[in-house]
Design a protein around this motif. Structure first.
Motif, PDB file in Angstrom:
ATOM      1  N   LEU A  26       0.842  -1.186   0.000  1.00 38.72           N
ATOM      2  CA  LEU A  26       0.000   0.000   0.000  1.00 38.72           C
ATOM      3  C   LEU A  26       0.882   1.243   0.000  1.00 38.72           C
ATOM      4  CD1 LEU A  26      -2.775   1.388   0.294  1.00 38.72           C
ATOM      5  CD2 LEU A  26      -2.532   1.135   2.755  1.00 38.72           C
ATOM      6  N   SER A  27       0.611   2.134  -0.936  1.00 41.63           N
ATOM      7  CA  SER A  27       1.320   3.413  -0.947  1.00 41.63           C
ATOM      8  C   SER A  27       0.298   4.513  -1.208  1.00 41.63           C
ATOM      9  CB  SER A  27       2.407   3.404  -2.014  1.00 41.63           C
ATOM     10  OG  SER A  27       1.856   3.058  -3.261  1.00 41.63           O
ATOM     11  N   THR A  28       0.740   5.733  -1.086  1.00 39.21           N
ATOM     12  CA  THR A  28      -0.173   6.855  -1.281  1.00 39.21           C
ATOM     13  C   THR A  28       0.335   7.725  -2.432  1.00 39.21           C
ATOM     14  OG1 THR A  28      -0.594   6.817   1.086  1.00 39.21           O
ATOM     15  CG2 THR A  28      -1.373   8.729  -0.111  1.00 39.21           C
ATOM     16  N   ALA A  29      -0.525   7.979  -3.378  1.00 41.23           N
ATOM     17  CA  ALA A  29      -0.151   8.808  -4.526  1.00 41.23           C
ATOM     18  C   ALA A  29      -0.041  10.273  -4.093  1.00 41.23           C
ATOM     19  CB  ALA A  29      -1.199   8.648  -5.625  1.00 41.23           C
ATOM     20  N   LEU A  39       1.807  -7.791  -5.319  1.00 41.83           N
ATOM     21  CA  LEU A  39       3.226  -8.131  -5.298  1.00 41.83           C
ATOM     22  C   LEU A  39       3.573  -9.253  -6.270  1.00 41.83           C
ATOM     23  CD1 LEU A  39       4.005  -7.907  -1.476  1.00 41.83           C
ATOM     24  CD2 LEU A  39       4.282  -6.154  -3.236  1.00 41.83           C
ATOM     25  N   PHE A  40       2.564  -9.898  -6.836  1.00 43.15           N
ATOM     26  CA  PHE A  40       2.835 -10.959  -7.803  1.00 43.15           C
ATOM     27  C   PHE A  40       3.036 -10.381  -9.201  1.00 43.15           C
ATOM     28  CE2 PHE A  40       0.758 -13.374  -4.421  1.00 43.15           C
ATOM     29  CZ  PHE A  40       1.653 -14.413  -4.290  1.00 43.15           C
ATOM     30  N   CYS A  41       2.107  -9.566  -9.659  1.00 47.19           N
ATOM     31  CA  CYS A  41       2.169  -9.068 -11.031  1.00 47.19           C
ATOM     32  C   CYS A  41       2.425  -7.565 -11.082  1.00 47.19           C
ATOM     33  CB  CYS A  41       0.879  -9.416 -11.771  1.00 47.19           C
ATOM     34  SG  CYS A  41      -0.555  -8.534 -11.154  1.00 47.19           S
ATOM     35  N   GLU A  42       2.525  -6.925  -9.923  1.00 45.20           N
ATOM     36  CA  GLU A  42       2.797  -5.490  -9.821  1.00 45.20           C
ATOM     37  C   GLU A  42       1.695  -4.626 -10.415  1.00 45.20           C
ATOM     38  OE1 GLU A  42       6.727  -4.883 -11.307  1.00 45.20           O
ATOM     39  OE2 GLU A  42       7.631  -5.766  -9.530  1.00 45.20           O
ATOM     40  N   LYS A  43       0.515  -5.199 -10.490  1.00 48.44           N
ATOM     41  CA  LYS A  43      -0.637  -4.403 -10.915  1.00 48.44           C
ATOM     42  C   LYS A  43      -0.969  -3.384  -9.837  1.00 48.44           C
ATOM     43  CE  LYS A  43      -5.582  -4.843 -11.990  1.00 48.44           C
ATOM     44  NZ  LYS A  43      -5.567  -4.288 -13.348  1.00 48.44           N
ATOM     45  N   GLU A  44      -1.247  -2.165 -10.271  1.00 49.82           N
ATOM     46  CA  GLU A  44      -1.596  -1.105  -9.323  1.00 49.82           C
ATOM     47  C   GLU A  44      -3.080  -0.812  -9.406  1.00 49.82           C
ATOM     48  OE1 GLU A  44       0.792   2.321  -9.960  1.00 49.82           O
ATOM     49  OE2 GLU A  44       2.583   1.389  -9.126  1.00 49.82           O
ATOM     50  N   VAL A  45      -3.693  -0.711  -8.236  1.00 46.38           N
ATOM     51  CA  VAL A  45      -5.109  -0.389  -8.177  1.00 46.38           C
ATOM     52  C   VAL A  45      -5.263   0.851  -7.313  1.00 46.38           C
ATOM     53  CG1 VAL A  45      -7.377  -1.149  -7.404  1.00 46.38           C
ATOM     54  CG2 VAL A  45      -5.818  -2.774  -8.463  1.00 46.38           C
ATOM     55  N   ARG A  46      -5.865   1.875  -7.886  1.00 45.79           N
ATOM     56  CA  ARG A  46      -6.070   3.114  -7.135  1.00 45.79           C
ATOM     57  C   ARG A  46      -7.445   3.107  -6.490  1.00 45.79           C
ATOM     58  NH1 ARG A  46      -3.740   8.168  -8.606  1.00 45.79           N
ATOM     59  NH2 ARG A  46      -1.588   7.839  -9.184  1.00 45.79           N
ATOM     60  N   GLY A  47      -7.438   3.292  -5.197  1.00 45.53           N
ATOM     61  CA  GLY A  47      -8.700   3.351  -4.470  1.00 45.53           C
ATOM     62  C   GLY A  47      -9.443   2.022  -4.503  1.00 45.53           C
ATOM     63  N   GLY A  48     -10.665   2.033  -4.016  1.00 40.20           N
ATOM     64  CA  GLY A  48     -11.496   0.831  -4.087  1.00 40.20           C
ATOM     65  C   GLY A  48     -11.331  -0.107  -2.906  1.00 40.20           C
ATOM     66  N   GLY A  49     -10.179  -0.034  -2.238  1.00 34.17           N
ATOM     67  CA  GLY A  49     -10.009  -0.865  -1.045  1.00 34.17           C
ATOM     68  C   GLY A  49      -9.345  -2.188  -1.322  1.00 34.17           C
ATOM     69  N   ILE A  50      -8.912  -2.804  -0.250  1.00 28.33           N
ATOM     70  CA  ILE A  50      -8.147  -4.054  -0.348  1.00 28.33           C
ATOM     71  C   ILE A  50      -8.993  -5.205  -0.883  1.00 28.33           C
ATOM     72  CG2 ILE A  50      -8.584  -4.734   2.043  1.00 28.33           C
ATOM     73  CD1 ILE A  50      -5.721  -5.840   2.087  1.00 28.33           C
ATOM     74  N   ASN A  51     -10.301  -5.106  -0.716  1.00 26.92           N
ATOM     75  CA  ASN A  51     -11.150  -6.211  -1.178  1.00 26.92           C
ATOM     76  C   ASN A  51     -11.043  -6.436  -2.679  1.00 26.92           C
ATOM     77  OD1 ASN A  51     -12.279  -7.534   0.968  1.00 26.92           O
ATOM     78  ND2 ASN A  51     -13.803  -5.963   1.311  1.00 26.92           N
ATOM     79  N   ARG A  52     -10.826  -5.352  -3.425  1.00 24.89           N
ATOM     80  CA  ARG A  52     -10.663  -5.523  -4.872  1.00 24.89           C
ATOM     81  C   ARG A  52      -9.393  -6.299  -5.176  1.00 24.89           C
ATOM     82  NH1 ARG A  52     -11.060  -0.294  -8.194  1.00 24.89           N
ATOM     83  NH2 ARG A  52     -10.993  -1.680  -9.958  1.00 24.89           N
TER      84      ARG A  52
END
Ligand SMILES: [Zn+2]
Length: 99
Positions: A26-29, A39-52
């Motif tokens: 988790l980081s902050t833009a 951490l597997f594919c380095e896909k970044e998801v902005r917002g939406g929460g950890i459930n996504r």
């Protein structure tokens, strides 16, 4: 409304006790948006929460694409984890309806 908190002994520090954090960074833009990184594919998801991200790791289609690099073991654990959460929600609504 009823609180979503469960008086469970394992829940203390909100979120960080979640096993999914082993596989998510988790980081902050700059604009303050929370950015979750798989951490597997380095896909970044902005917002939406950890459930996504959990759905991403579990390979559950819907709001996010499935991870292509996740370990089988992790994918299984995440899908079980998500099932457990939705199962608990169902139980609560059934109990309410019965009454
Ligand atoms: Zn991924």
């Amino acid at each position: 409304m009823e609180s979503q908190y469960k008086p469970s002994s394992s829940v203390s520090a909100r979120g960080k006790s979640d096993p999914a954090w082993e596989h998510i960074a988790l980081s902050t833009a700059a604009d303050g948006t929370k950015v979750y990184t798989c951490l597997f594919c380095e896909k970044e998801v902005r917002g939406g929460g950890i459930n996504r991200l959990k759905q991403h790791l579990a390979g559950i289609p819907g709001s996010i694409t499935a991870c292509k690099k996740v370990d089988h073991d992790v994918r299984y654990r995440m899908s079980e984890y998500l099932k457990e959460i939705s199962g608990k929600k169902k139980e609560a609504s059934i109990a309410k309806r019965r009454f």
